[in-house]
Enzyme design. Sequence first.
Site, PDB file in Angstrom:
ATOM      1  N   TRP A 148      19.340  50.985 103.178  1.00 32.31           N
ATOM      2  CA  TRP A 148      18.331  52.036 102.986  1.00 32.31           C
ATOM      3  C   TRP A 148      17.611  51.954 101.651  1.00 32.31           C
ATOM      4  O   TRP A 148      16.552  52.509 101.497  1.00 32.31           O
ATOM      5  CB  TRP A 148      18.995  53.408 103.118  1.00 32.31           C
ATOM      6  CG  TRP A 148      18.938  53.922 104.510  1.00 32.31           C
ATOM      7  CD1 TRP A 148      19.368  53.279 105.626  1.00 32.31           C
ATOM      8  CD2 TRP A 148      18.412  55.191 104.938  1.00 32.31           C
ATOM      9  NE1 TRP A 148      19.166  54.072 106.732  1.00 32.31           N
ATOM     10  CE2 TRP A 148      18.574  55.258 106.331  1.00 32.31           C
ATOM     11  CE3 TRP A 148      17.855  56.274 104.272  1.00 32.31           C
ATOM     12  CZ2 TRP A 148      18.185  56.362 107.085  1.00 32.31           C
ATOM     13  CZ3 TRP A 148      17.469  57.376 105.024  1.00 32.31           C
ATOM     14  CH2 TRP A 148      17.620  57.415 106.416  1.00 32.31           C
TER      15      TRP A 148
ATOM     16  N   TYR B 134      20.249  44.234 105.270  1.00 31.38           N
ATOM     17  CA  TYR B 134      20.098  45.588 105.796  1.00 31.38           C
ATOM     18  C   TYR B 134      20.461  46.639 104.750  1.00 31.38           C
ATOM     19  O   TYR B 134      21.436  46.464 104.015  1.00 31.38           O
ATOM     20  CB  TYR B 134      21.009  45.762 107.015  1.00 31.38           C
ATOM     21  CG  TYR B 134      20.901  47.135 107.613  1.00 31.38           C
ATOM     22  CD1 TYR B 134      19.807  47.451 108.396  1.00 31.38           C
ATOM     23  CD2 TYR B 134      21.848  48.112 107.360  1.00 31.38           C
ATOM     24  CE1 TYR B 134      19.675  48.722 108.930  1.00 31.38           C
ATOM     25  CE2 TYR B 134      21.724  49.379 107.891  1.00 31.38           C
ATOM     26  CZ  TYR B 134      20.628  49.677 108.675  1.00 31.38           C
ATOM     27  OH  TYR B 134      20.490  50.937 109.203  1.00 31.38           O
TER      28      TYR B 134
HETATM   29  N1  LIG Z   1      32.010  53.606 110.078  1.00 29.45           N
HETATM   30  C1  LIG Z   1      30.698  53.798 110.005  1.00 29.45           C
HETATM   31  N2  LIG Z   1      29.936  52.939 109.312  1.00 29.45           N
HETATM   32  C2  LIG Z   1      28.621  53.138 109.229  1.00 29.45           C
HETATM   33  C3  LIG Z   1      28.011  54.244 109.858  1.00 29.45           C
HETATM   34  C4  LIG Z   1      28.825  55.127 110.605  1.00 29.45           C
HETATM   35  O1  LIG Z   1      28.355  56.100 111.206  1.00 29.45           O
HETATM   36  N3  LIG Z   1      30.171  54.882 110.638  1.00 29.45           N
HETATM   37  N4  LIG Z   1      26.660  54.429 109.753  1.00 29.45           N
HETATM   38  C5  LIG Z   1      25.873  53.232 109.607  1.00 29.45           C
HETATM   39  C6  LIG Z   1      24.473  53.526 109.346  1.00 29.45           C
HETATM   40  S1  LIG Z   1      23.691  54.485 110.513  1.00 29.45           S
HETATM   41  C7  LIG Z   1      23.797  53.027 108.297  1.00 29.45           C
HETATM   42  S2  LIG Z   1      22.111  53.271 108.214  1.00 29.45           S
HETATM   43  C8  LIG Z   1      24.465  52.212 107.275  1.00 29.45           C
HETATM   44  C9  LIG Z   1      23.937  52.469 105.865  1.00 29.45           C
HETATM   45  O2  LIG Z   1      24.274  51.406 105.061  1.00 29.45           O
HETATM   46  P1  LIG Z   1      23.430  51.069 103.747  1.00 29.45           P
HETATM   47  O3  LIG Z   1      22.006  51.377 103.945  1.00 29.45           O
HETATM   48  O4  LIG Z   1      23.795  49.692 103.339  1.00 29.45           O
HETATM   49  O5  LIG Z   1      24.075  52.124 102.734  1.00 29.45           O
HETATM   50  P2  LIG Z   1      23.536  52.650 101.345  1.00 29.45           P
HETATM   51  O6  LIG Z   1      24.710  53.214 100.633  1.00 29.45           O
HETATM   52  O7  LIG Z   1      22.369  53.539 101.546  1.00 29.45           O
HETATM   53  O8  LIG Z   1      23.121  51.304 100.613  1.00 29.45           O
HETATM   54  C10 LIG Z   1      22.003  51.218  99.823  1.00 29.45           C
HETATM   55  C11 LIG Z   1      22.295  50.328  98.622  1.00 29.45           C
HETATM   56  O9  LIG Z   1      21.065  50.182  97.936  1.00 29.45           O
HETATM   57  C12 LIG Z   1      21.270  50.467  96.557  1.00 29.45           C
HETATM   58  N5  LIG Z   1      19.994  50.954  96.006  1.00 29.45           N
HETATM   59  C13 LIG Z   1      19.539  52.217  95.902  1.00 29.45           C
HETATM   60  N6  LIG Z   1      18.314  52.242  95.363  1.00 29.45           N
HETATM   61  C14 LIG Z   1      17.974  50.949  95.135  1.00 29.45           C
HETATM   62  C15 LIG Z   1      16.800  50.326  94.601  1.00 29.45           C
HETATM   63  O10 LIG Z   1      15.831  50.963  94.259  1.00 29.45           O
HETATM   64  N7  LIG Z   1      16.812  48.960  94.557  1.00 29.45           N
HETATM   65  C16 LIG Z   1      17.871  48.194  94.953  1.00 29.45           C
HETATM   66  N8  LIG Z   1      17.781  46.872  94.873  1.00 29.45           N
HETATM   67  N9  LIG Z   1      18.991  48.779  95.447  1.00 29.45           N
HETATM   68  C17 LIG Z   1      19.031  50.128  95.544  1.00 29.45           C
HETATM   69  C18 LIG Z   1      22.398  51.460  96.516  1.00 29.45           C
HETATM   70  O11 LIG Z   1      23.015  51.448  95.241  1.00 29.45           O
HETATM   71  C19 LIG Z   1      23.294  50.957  97.656  1.00 29.45           C
HETATM   72  O12 LIG Z   1      24.202  49.998  97.193  1.00 29.45           O
HETATM   73  O13 LIG Z   1      25.872  52.457 107.315  1.00 29.45           O
HETATM   74  C20 LIG Z   1      26.407  52.219 108.599  1.00 29.45           C
HETATM   75  N10 LIG Z   1      27.851  52.264 108.538  1.00 29.45           N
HETATM   76  N1  LIG Z   2      23.746  63.755 104.640  1.00 31.53           N
HETATM   77  C1  LIG Z   2      23.453  62.599 105.238  1.00 31.53           C
HETATM   78  N2  LIG Z   2      22.567  62.578 106.247  1.00 31.53           N
HETATM   79  C2  LIG Z   2      22.292  61.418 106.893  1.00 31.53           C
HETATM   80  C3  LIG Z   2      22.881  60.199 106.486  1.00 31.53           C
HETATM   81  C4  LIG Z   2      23.813  60.254 105.397  1.00 31.53           C
HETATM   82  O1  LIG Z   2      24.405  59.233 104.996  1.00 31.53           O
HETATM   83  N3  LIG Z   2      24.068  61.460 104.813  1.00 31.53           N
HETATM   84  N4  LIG Z   2      22.572  59.021 107.135  1.00 31.53           N
HETATM   85  C5  LIG Z   2      21.366  58.990 107.939  1.00 31.53           C
HETATM   86  C6  LIG Z   2      21.375  57.866 108.877  1.00 31.53           C
HETATM   87  S1  LIG Z   2      21.061  56.308 108.281  1.00 31.53           S
HETATM   88  C7  LIG Z   2      21.584  58.012 110.207  1.00 31.53           C
HETATM   89  S2  LIG Z   2      21.466  56.660 111.247  1.00 31.53           S
HETATM   90  C8  LIG Z   2      21.850  59.312 110.790  1.00 31.53           C
HETATM   91  C9  LIG Z   2      22.987  59.254 111.807  1.00 31.53           C
HETATM   92  O2  LIG Z   2      22.963  60.367 112.592  1.00 31.53           O
HETATM   93  P1  LIG Z   2      24.125  60.602 113.658  1.00 31.53           P
HETATM   94  O3  LIG Z   2      24.530  59.325 114.261  1.00 31.53           O
HETATM   95  O4  LIG Z   2      23.675  61.657 114.573  1.00 31.53           O
HETATM   96  O5  LIG Z   2      25.267  61.138 112.669  1.00 31.53           O
HETATM   97  P2  LIG Z   2      26.841  61.060 112.692  1.00 31.53           P
HETATM   98  O6  LIG Z   2      27.256  61.893 111.526  1.00 31.53           O
HETATM   99  O7  LIG Z   2      27.335  59.673 112.773  1.00 31.53           O
HETATM  100  O8  LIG Z   2      27.274  61.768 114.032  1.00 31.53           O
HETATM  101  C10 LIG Z   2      26.874  63.079 114.345  1.00 31.53           C
HETATM  102  C11 LIG Z   2      27.966  63.793 115.076  1.00 31.53           C
HETATM  103  O9  LIG Z   2      28.214  63.177 116.320  1.00 31.53           O
HETATM  104  C12 LIG Z   2      29.491  63.597 116.748  1.00 31.53           C
HETATM  105  N5  LIG Z   2      30.059  62.554 117.599  1.00 31.53           N
HETATM  106  C13 LIG Z   2      30.587  61.382 117.207  1.00 31.53           C
HETATM  107  N6  LIG Z   2      31.038  60.704 118.284  1.00 31.53           N
HETATM  108  C14 LIG Z   2      30.776  61.468 119.373  1.00 31.53           C
HETATM  109  C15 LIG Z   2      30.980  61.306 120.775  1.00 31.53           C
HETATM  110  O10 LIG Z   2      31.507  60.311 121.258  1.00 31.53           O
HETATM  111  N7  LIG Z   2      30.516  62.300 121.577  1.00 31.53           N
HETATM  112  C16 LIG Z   2      29.908  63.399 121.093  1.00 31.53           C
HETATM  113  N8  LIG Z   2      29.454  64.301 121.945  1.00 31.53           N
HETATM  114  N9  LIG Z   2      29.726  63.589 119.773  1.00 31.53           N
HETATM  115  C17 LIG Z   2      30.137  62.625 118.929  1.00 31.53           C
HETATM  116  C18 LIG Z   2      30.314  63.800 115.496  1.00 31.53           C
HETATM  117  O11 LIG Z   2      30.996  65.043 115.598  1.00 31.53           O
HETATM  118  C19 LIG Z   2      29.311  63.766 114.377  1.00 31.53           C
HETATM  119  O12 LIG Z   2      29.426  64.864 113.491  1.00 31.53           O
HETATM  120  O13 LIG Z   2      22.180  60.255 109.778  1.00 31.53           O
HETATM  121  C20 LIG Z   2      21.209  60.274 108.731  1.00 31.53           C
HETATM  122  N10 LIG Z   2      21.405  61.433 107.923  1.00 31.53           N
HETATM  123 MO   LIG Z   3      21.480  54.782 109.896  1.00 33.88          MO
END
Ligand SMILES: Nc1nc2c(c(=O)[nH]1)N[C@H]1C(S)=C(S)[C@@H](COP(=O)(O)OP(=O)(O)OC[C@H]3O[C@@H](n4cnc5c(=O)[nH]c(N)nc54)[C@H](O)[C@@H]3O)O[C@H]1N2
Ligand SMILES: Nc1nc2c(c(=O)[nH]1)N[C@H]1C(S)=C(S)[C@@H](COP(=O)(O)OP(=O)(O)OC[C@H]3O[C@@H](n4cnc5c(=O)[nH]c(N)nc54)[C@H](O)[C@@H]3O)O[C@H]1N2
Ligand SMILES: [Mo]
Length: 762
Positions: free
Chosen positions: A110, A108
């Site tokens: 991005w 998994y």
């Molecule tokens: N506590 C907590 N944990 C969370 C979340 C949260 O809200 N709270 N959010 C979750 C969510 S929604 C997501 S989507 C995940 C994201 O988790 P990931 O998608 O695993 O996070 P990234 O840092 O985007 O990891 C991408 C990796 O790909 C590498 N990379 C970039 N470009 C390339 C390329 O061209 N080729 C290769 N081979 N590698 C590359 C980067 O260096 C990096 O190590 O995290 C989750 N984790």
């Molecule tokens: N800049 C930036 N943008 C991103 C990403 C990133 O890494 N960086 N990651 C992308 C990815 S993979 C994803 S999946 C999305 C995730 O998108 P979201 O899941 O919407 O993003 P989060 O920042 O986890 O949460 C948004 C807000 O929800 C509120 N929140 C948390 N828990 C609760 C709750 O229990 N109740 C209520 N009402 N509010 C709550 C928090 O205040 C938080 O700021 O973001 C995407 N956009």
């Molecule tokens: Mo995500």
Amino acid sequence: MIERIPHCCHWGAFTALVEGGRIVGIEPHPGDPAPSNLLQSIPDLMDPAVRIARPHVREGWLRSRDRTGRGRDRMIPVSWDEALDLVAGEIDRIRKAHGNDAIFAGSYGWTSAGRLHHAQSVLKRLMNCVGGYTAHVDTYSVGAGAVIARHVLGPDGYGQSNMMEMMAENTELLLVCGALSPRTAQSETGGMRGHSHALYLERLKARGGRIVLVSPRRDDIPVNLGAEWWAIRPNTDTALLLGLAGEIVAAGRHDHDFLTRCTSGAPELLGYLSGNADGVAKNAAWAAGITGLDAGAIAALAREMTTKRTFISLSFALQRAVHGEQPWWAGLALSCIAGQIGVAGGGVSYGLGSVGGVGISDPLGAVGSFPHGRKPNAAFIPVARIADMLLNPGGPFTYEGGTYAYPDIRMVYWAGGNPFHHHQDLGRLDRAWAKPETIVVQDINWSATAKRADIVLPATTTLERNDLSGGRRADWIFAMKQVVPPYAEARSDFEIMRGLASRLGVEEAFTEHRDEMGWIRHIYEETRSNAAAKGGEMPAFEDFWAVGQAAVPQKPLTPPLAQFRGDPAAHPLKSETGKILLYSKTLEACAYADCPPHPKWLEPPEWLGAPAAKAHPFHLLTAQAEGRLHSQLDNGRVAQALKQAGREALLMNPDDAKRLNLKDGDTALLSNARGRCLAGVRTTDDVRPGVAILPTGAWYQPIESADGPLEIAGNPNVLTLDVPASSFSGGCAAHTCLVSIRRYEGNAPLPAFTRPEGAEAQ
Ligand SMILES: Nc1nc2c(c(=O)[nH]1)N[C@H]1C(S)=C(S)[C@@H](COP(=O)(O)OP(=O)(O)OC[C@H]3O[C@@H](n4cnc5c(=O)[nH]c(N)nc54)[C@H](O)[C@@H]3O)O[C@H]1N2
Ligand SMILES: Nc1nc2c(c(=O)[nH]1)N[C@H]1C(S)=C(S)[C@@H](COP(=O)(O)OP(=O)(O)OC[C@H]3O[C@@H](n4cnc5c(=O)[nH]c(N)nc54)[C@H](O)[C@@H]3O)O[C@H]1N2
Ligand SMILES: [Mo]
């Protein structure tokens, strides 16, 4: 002379200005009304402090196939031939000895925005050519929510359409639970062109629309909109939504006609709301007690929801929690009860603003991608069950009502993702990580995961190869032309897999005789012909590549579920009953205590109302970081400028800080039974008291200290809870987490970007 080269990343399209092989500037796309700040960090993709220069093998593994020294051993530089021979040899050995299920290539993550060099996809295609692998289903973004929404609305009903436009024009009352913010909307998987969320919201406001933000954080919607802020206790939105629904029903103002024609199971849900089963009426007073919000305001809002065109926006964040199905299901049920589904500017939406494309772009035909091919074996896990799988081979897990066994994983191949950023309870993942015989990581950087691999393969960044953008919600497709030469010996993701395919005897099946430009053309043509099949036009490939961009034809603007509302028999949903489920027979049969057959308030194990809050009084929210994408570009200038006292900034309410004798710039120690980390204190009135926000993505840097492991960069996943959201989905539950906070009195070093011992610089 300065060359201008078009490119695109997840947070926007841009032109790179290049002189003498070096990036000297980045210009945002001229069609973007509010470009992402993150574009400024693009040159930092070439930062030699973080890059992997050539393939490496861990010393202990090379000598004796040791599994215990991961993350500590020296790394030995090797040639590409040696590295690829070793990886291909391990794939072959393990699948012959233990079957293809023994290889986890779910991988998994991005990665970068390009569709061809999409690391997960090239890996999966390779593995499908050699008999399959253990895959993942769903995402960390949406696990619990996606599973329940597909179940109660059917897979088609869960689809999102161009709702921001519909909302801007028609909505009178907008209830946002979570966020609707450019902070997260700045990114969309596979790239995007315009950042326009704020503009839509301003239109709604200018029409006199009322906006209520329900969130522990005030700046979860642009603050200049002047939205009302309801500072809810985290993880209690289900109680608010059901309390609103209960008020409407108790007043007899529910849409009886809609409930009868378009939903099934309303009597069961209404019975629960009125307290028939448990003697507790779900009303405003009940909801106020759980959420910490005002009962009078809740009751008034309920009345307004039946007279005004009302839209409920539920963020992804809400369902990344224990019982994460419930707020999404409760929001849908509330909208049904208020009769708002299927009308312009009414209804419910999941993830508006969570990523940039939801509710903004809805392509007419499917956008092309690199084909994975057919997966010959069935093995899978819900994505966030990775540590459970490694720790419990053969053990049972449940998903969507079925029961399965975890495969016995001998090899892990991760390309383009960073589990030592993204997974919860990283201490537990570290223990699970010692189980497989061989771990291969393919990344651009010495990420925490690459540092814990046996074989490390260096990929080029998006800037060092040709590709094209795209994604499920693409509104435009961009040419992503090579900007600079490859760093050191890095190779493109496609080229690395081609090398492995050749060694495994499947090169032709893998490449189908196409090279980089051949595949880029092929993927573009797929998009073009999918659009053409539905009457949409796109330019010829040569024109697209010459101009650098092409608009993707979009579906016409219609309220989601409008046809269904008009005639549910003629346009049934693909759910159990063809209608929206307010009660599920499947869930009734499953009898899961953690996912009942109708939406229901269930106390999570950790929240501010839990007994555990006595010992750990702060609810920790690990939101997405403003200045980076997950762990990507944490080394970049934008993320670094947002650090506090050299570590990730911890946002907390000034009153809480004062009580703990903390002030801005102090170092705080966050702890619970799972782990401990440091962060720099930043106080703000925009955060509800009792809530602490530490964004995800600071690079995991645990050190040993007298009191055990201590994470020094501010990676909150040493603290988060690694349990399934429920037995139904197995989704990730990151936002259910209590911690203690106090002043840090020790002298731990500041975090730094380092290479493992032995690893070669350029
Ligand atoms: N506590 C907590 N944990 C969370 C979340 C949260 O809200 N709270 N959010 C979750 C969510 S929604 C997501 S989507 C995940 C994201 O988790 P990931 O998608 O695993 O996070 P990234 O840092 O985007 O990891 C991408 C990796 O790909 C590498 N990379 C970039 N470009 C390339 C390329 O061209 N080729 C290769 N081979 N590698 C590359 C980067 O260096 C990096 O190590 O995290 C989750 N984790
Ligand atoms: N800049 C930036 N943008 C991103 C990403 C990133 O890494 N960086 N990651 C992308 C990815 S993979 C994803 S999946 C999305 C995730 O998108 P979201 O899941 O919407 O993003 P989060 O920042 O986890 O949460 C948004 C807000 O929800 C509120 N929140 C948390 N828990 C609760 C709750 O229990 N109740 C209520 N009402 N509010 C709550 C928090 O205040 C938080 O700021 O973001 C995407 N956009
Ligand atoms: Mo995500």
